[in-house]
Design a protein around this motif. Sequence first.
Motif, mmCIF file in Angstrom:
data_model
loop_
_atom_site.group_PDB
_atom_site.id
_atom_site.type_symbol
_atom_site.label_atom_id
_atom_site.label_comp_id
_atom_site.label_asym_id
_atom_site.label_seq_id
_atom_site.Cartn_x
_atom_site.Cartn_y
_atom_site.Cartn_z
ATOM 1 N N LYS A 29 36.570 42.956 34.650
ATOM 2 C CA LYS A 29 35.935 41.466 35.184
ATOM 3 C C LYS A 29 37.139 40.586 35.728
ATOM 4 O O LYS A 29 36.967 39.822 36.475
ATOM 5 C CB LYS A 29 35.159 40.980 33.967
ATOM 6 N N PHE A 30 38.242 40.740 34.899
ATOM 7 C CA PHE A 30 39.148 39.927 35.166
ATOM 8 C C PHE A 30 40.047 40.196 36.743
ATOM 9 O O PHE A 30 40.344 39.238 37.379
ATOM 10 C CB PHE A 30 40.506 39.792 34.055
ATOM 11 N N PHE A 31 40.407 41.481 36.842
ATOM 12 C CA PHE A 31 40.736 41.961 38.321
ATOM 13 C C PHE A 31 39.642 41.133 39.309
ATOM 14 O O PHE A 31 39.961 41.117 40.377
ATOM 15 C CB PHE A 31 41.040 43.173 38.359
ATOM 16 N N GLU A 32 38.355 41.548 39.041
ATOM 17 C CA GLU A 32 37.497 41.103 40.013
ATOM 18 C C GLU A 32 37.501 39.608 40.123
ATOM 19 O O GLU A 32 37.503 39.014 41.362
ATOM 20 C CB GLU A 32 36.150 41.658 39.596
ATOM 21 N N LEU A 33 37.497 38.911 39.162
ATOM 22 C CA LEU A 33 37.390 37.468 39.156
ATOM 23 C C LEU A 33 38.518 36.802 39.932
ATOM 24 O O LEU A 33 38.417 35.736 40.616
ATOM 25 C CB LEU A 33 37.096 36.853 37.991
ATOM 26 N N CYS A 34 39.709 37.311 39.638
ATOM 27 C CA CYS A 34 41.114 36.640 40.152
ATOM 28 C C CYS A 34 41.020 37.177 41.694
ATOM 29 O O CYS A 34 41.860 36.831 42.409
ATOM 30 C CB CYS A 34 42.123 37.062 39.284
ATOM 31 N N GLY A 35 40.313 38.270 42.052
ATOM 32 C CA GLY A 35 40.355 38.529 43.412
ATOM 33 C C GLY A 35 41.349 39.774 43.859
ATOM 34 O O GLY A 35 41.465 40.273 44.957
ATOM 35 N N LEU A 36 42.083 40.263 42.861
ATOM 36 C CA LEU A 36 42.704 41.362 42.923
ATOM 37 C C LEU A 36 42.192 42.740 43.421
ATOM 38 O O LEU A 36 42.604 43.469 44.263
ATOM 39 C CB LEU A 36 43.610 41.635 41.757
ATOM 40 N N LYS A 105 45.329 52.288 40.540
ATOM 41 C CA LYS A 105 44.157 52.936 40.122
ATOM 42 C C LYS A 105 43.428 52.106 38.897
ATOM 43 O O LYS A 105 42.024 52.265 39.303
ATOM 44 C CB LYS A 105 44.231 54.353 39.505
ATOM 45 N N LEU A 106 43.722 51.639 38.134
ATOM 46 C CA LEU A 106 43.142 50.585 36.992
ATOM 47 C C LEU A 106 42.661 49.597 37.865
ATOM 48 O O LEU A 106 41.292 49.341 37.280
ATOM 49 C CB LEU A 106 44.192 50.123 36.357
ATOM 50 N N VAL A 107 43.136 49.044 38.498
ATOM 51 C CA VAL A 107 42.537 47.651 39.420
ATOM 52 C C VAL A 107 41.398 48.326 40.281
ATOM 53 O O VAL A 107 40.350 47.597 40.371
ATOM 54 C CB VAL A 107 43.567 47.012 40.204
ATOM 55 N N SER A 108 41.692 49.590 41.093
ATOM 56 C CA SER A 108 40.610 49.781 42.195
ATOM 57 C C SER A 108 39.451 50.375 41.508
ATOM 58 O O SER A 108 38.333 50.470 42.135
ATOM 59 C CB SER A 108 41.388 50.995 42.730
ATOM 60 N N GLU A 109 39.633 50.822 40.102
ATOM 61 C CA GLU A 109 38.563 51.577 39.428
ATOM 62 C C GLU A 109 37.311 50.340 38.956
ATOM 63 O O GLU A 109 36.574 50.831 38.228
ATOM 64 C CB GLU A 109 38.695 52.616 38.486
ATOM 65 N N CYS A 110 37.718 49.184 38.992
ATOM 66 C CA CYS A 110 37.064 48.156 38.330
ATOM 67 C C CYS A 110 35.563 47.872 39.024
ATOM 68 O O CYS A 110 35.507 48.001 40.009
ATOM 69 C CB CYS A 110 37.980 46.829 38.356
#
Length: 110
Positions: A29-36, A105-110
């Motif tokens: 959720k964090f990576f999605e909300l911050c736009g990353l 990969k961690l960010v992309s798999e969100c």
Amino acid sequence: MPMTDLLAACDIPKAMAAFPAAEPFNHKKFFELCGLKGKSQDDMKKVFHMLDKDQSGFIEKDELALILKGFTPEGRDLSDKETTALLAAGDKDGDGKIGVDEFVKLVSEC
């Protein structure tokens, strides 16, 4: 380079506000909300290098605990439980740290 060179300045506080206290941190959720999450792999790698404070090529557990402060100085430290969970989610090869490809990969798999 400031994080706002890659992410919208208004998205970072929104992402931080979603996790004001210890234990509810959700990296997806964090990576999605911050736009990353929606950024290119090159941008994700740039963020990785900003978070890799000692420039070792890895984000170790002590750096991971401070990940929110990498996005803004007002960010809180992750708890030991949150840090361990984030490390487990990102450390695909089991070496106890997150490399740049693992981070992407961690960010992309969100």
